[in-house]
Design an enzyme around this catalytic site. Structure first.
Site, short mmCIF file in Angstrom:
data_model
loop_
_atom_site.label_atom_id
_atom_site.label_comp_id
_atom_site.label_asym_id
_atom_site.label_seq_id
_atom_site.Cartn_x
_atom_site.Cartn_y
_atom_site.Cartn_z
N HIS A 260 0.83 -1.21 0.00
CA HIS A 260 0.00 0.00 0.00
C HIS A 260 0.87 1.26 0.00
CE1 HIS A 260 -2.90 2.99 1.24
NE2 HIS A 260 -2.28 3.16 2.39
N HIS A 265 1.03 5.25 -1.88
CA HIS A 265 1.45 6.58 -1.41
C HIS A 265 2.68 7.14 -2.11
CE1 HIS A 265 -1.39 7.17 1.84
NE2 HIS A 265 -1.20 5.92 2.23
N GLU A 305 -6.29 8.99 1.03
CA GLU A 305 -6.48 7.54 0.93
C GLU A 305 -7.47 7.11 -0.15
OE1 GLU A 305 -4.67 5.31 2.09
OE2 GLU A 305 -3.79 6.03 3.95
N SER A 324 -3.48 1.07 -4.41
CA SER A 324 -2.73 -0.12 -3.98
C SER A 324 -3.63 -1.33 -3.87
CB SER A 324 -2.07 0.14 -2.62
OG SER A 324 -3.06 0.40 -1.64
N1 NLE Z 1 -7.03 -1.14 1.12
C1 NLE Z 1 -5.69 -0.74 0.87
C2 NLE Z 1 -4.93 -1.84 0.12
O1 NLE Z 1 -5.43 -2.93 -0.03
O2 NLE Z 1 -3.81 -1.59 -0.31
C3 NLE Z 1 -4.96 -0.37 2.15
C4 NLE Z 1 -5.66 0.76 2.87
C5 NLE Z 1 -4.95 1.24 4.11
C6 NLE Z 1 -5.69 2.37 4.75
FE FE Z 2 -2.36 4.87 3.62
#
Ligand code: NLE
Ligand code: FE
Length: 403
Positions: A260, A265, A305, A324
């Site tokens: 993630h 990010h 996010e 992600s």
């Molecule tokens: N749902 C995201 C993922 O699967 O990469 C992570 C989120 C974290 C807040």
């Molecule tokens: Fe995050």
């Protein structure tokens, strides 16, 4: 400034002893950590091999709290220790880091979703996975400002999970990700070792980001409290997990993991307008009341996010939680969930859940537009009786009285 605060610690004790309670109530707590226990609750633990779950409320200062947690974690009888919540006694005196090095005191974990505690976590029944998580978390617990981020020798299973997510996302990026993400993505592949066969090291990605926007990474053991997490953004520091999600659930993880952070990010933190937005959210959070922190955390949730934006008549993703998760990225841009225009007054109080795909997303025109609206809204609503300025040369913040 040092202030007293109440914290709630949740510990799991391996041995049939009251070791944790003993450590906390003993002379050493008062002498070494200048704190006292306000409440202790001990229950038989539902898990095999663990004798008790212990819940403790302590009145303690911020600095010794960190040392106390560290020393408890080192106790051999203790399976895990987590900070559940903290309440500042007075908002006027709320402590916050003034220099980037003080982020060493801002790594308090939330206990949500950890494979050790949450029976729904995909890694709950996987002992080896839990041990691996612990090993990697230790890097974050011992990390100090200025250290290079230790490298992790990722195992084949972890690399395979990364590779599977990488390949699925690469198919979606051209049609689902915003322009800025697509641009940095290409650079990451060219200059920063982004390939499906290897997990980039945090230290290398941190250097890459630093050159582009001044953002750096520091290792975090898991999900941090919103106050600590947001505070680090004020210094252009991103608290970054280093473990990899459980292999049984590549399409979506309820908690942050290195996939993630690195795929979601990193590309946007390496992009000037997004970096600026993230830092301003962080600066606004310094010294905010608990209630305001809640709003900033919600704002962060629906922008950094899970934010969507418009692009040449289309809707695209700019939220890292979408970029992600190939499962949620496709879901977010389908017509299943509802969508609203980004508006800080509404977005900041919108309830959300963090276990599964969202059923509502906010669309900003552009990140610059979101930023402008956010600035105006914080200016109008914040209770903080002073301004906070970031001084990039010394990497410190100064408070300026506005009255
Ligand atoms: N749902 C995201 C993922 O699967 O990469 C992570 C989120 C974290 C807040
Ligand atoms: Fe995050």
């Amino acid at each position: 400034m040092r202030i007293n605060m109440f914290i709630t610690v949740y510990g799991c004790v391996y041995l049939a002893s009251h070791h944790l309670a003993y450590t906390l109530t003993s002379w050493s707590l008062r002498q070494n950590f200048k704190g006292h226990v306000a409440h202790v609750e001990t229950r038989p633990a539902p898990r095999k091999g663990v004798a008790f779950d212990v819940l403790i409320k302590i009145d303690i200062l911020r600095e010794p709290l960190l040392n106390l947690l560290k020393s408890l974690r080192q106790g051999s009888a203790i399976a895990s220790v987590n900070l559940l919540s903290e309440h500042h006694s007075s908002i006027k005196e709320a402590w916050f880091p003034k220099h980037i090095s003080e982020l060493d005191m801002c790594n308090h974990l939330m206990t949500k979703f950890e494979p050790d505690l949450d029976m729904d976590h995909p890694g709950f029944a996987d002992k080896e996975y839990r041990a691996r998580r612990k090993e990697i978390a230790d890097i974050a617990f011992t990390y100090r400002y200025g250290d290079p981020i230790p490298r992790v020798a990722y195992q084949q299973e972890e690399i395979d999970t990364w590779g599977a997510v990488f390949k699925e996302l690469e198919r979606l990026i051209p049609t689902h990700a915003c322009r800025q993400y697509r641009e940095v993505w290409e650079i990451l592949k060219r200059d920063c070792g982004y390939t499906p066969d290897q997990i980039p090291q945090l230290e290398d990605v941190s250097k890459f980001m630093k050159r582009r926007t001044g953002f750096t990474l520091r290792p975090a053991a898991g999900l941090l409290t919103a106050r600590d997490f947001l505070a680090s953004l004020a210094f252009r520091v991103f608290q970054c997990t280093q473990y990899i999600r459980h292999h049984s659930s590549p399409h979506h993880s309820p908690e942050p993991d290195a996939i993630h952070e690195l795929l979601g990010h990193a590309p946007l933190l390496a992009e000037p307008a997004f970096a600026q937005f993230s830092q301003e959210l962080g600066l606004a959070s310094l010294g905010a009341s608990d209630h305001e922190i809640e709003k900033f955390a919600t704002m962060y949730w629906f922008t950094v996010e899970f934010g969507l934006c418009r692009e040449s008549g289309d809707v695209r993703a700019w939220g890292a939680g979408l970029l992600s998760s190939f499962g949620e990225l496709a879901h977010a841009l389908s017509d299943k969930p509802s969508k609203k225009d980004f508006d800080p007054a509404i977005t900041s109080v919108q309830p959300y859940q963090d276990q599964d795909y969202q059923d509502l997303y906010f669309i900003a025109d552009t990140v610059e537009d979101a930023q402008e609206k956010f600035r105006r809204w914080t200016f109008q609503t914040m209770s903080r009786p002073y301004e906070v300025r970031y001084e990039p040369h010394s990497q410190s913040v100064q408070t300026l009285d506005s009255v």
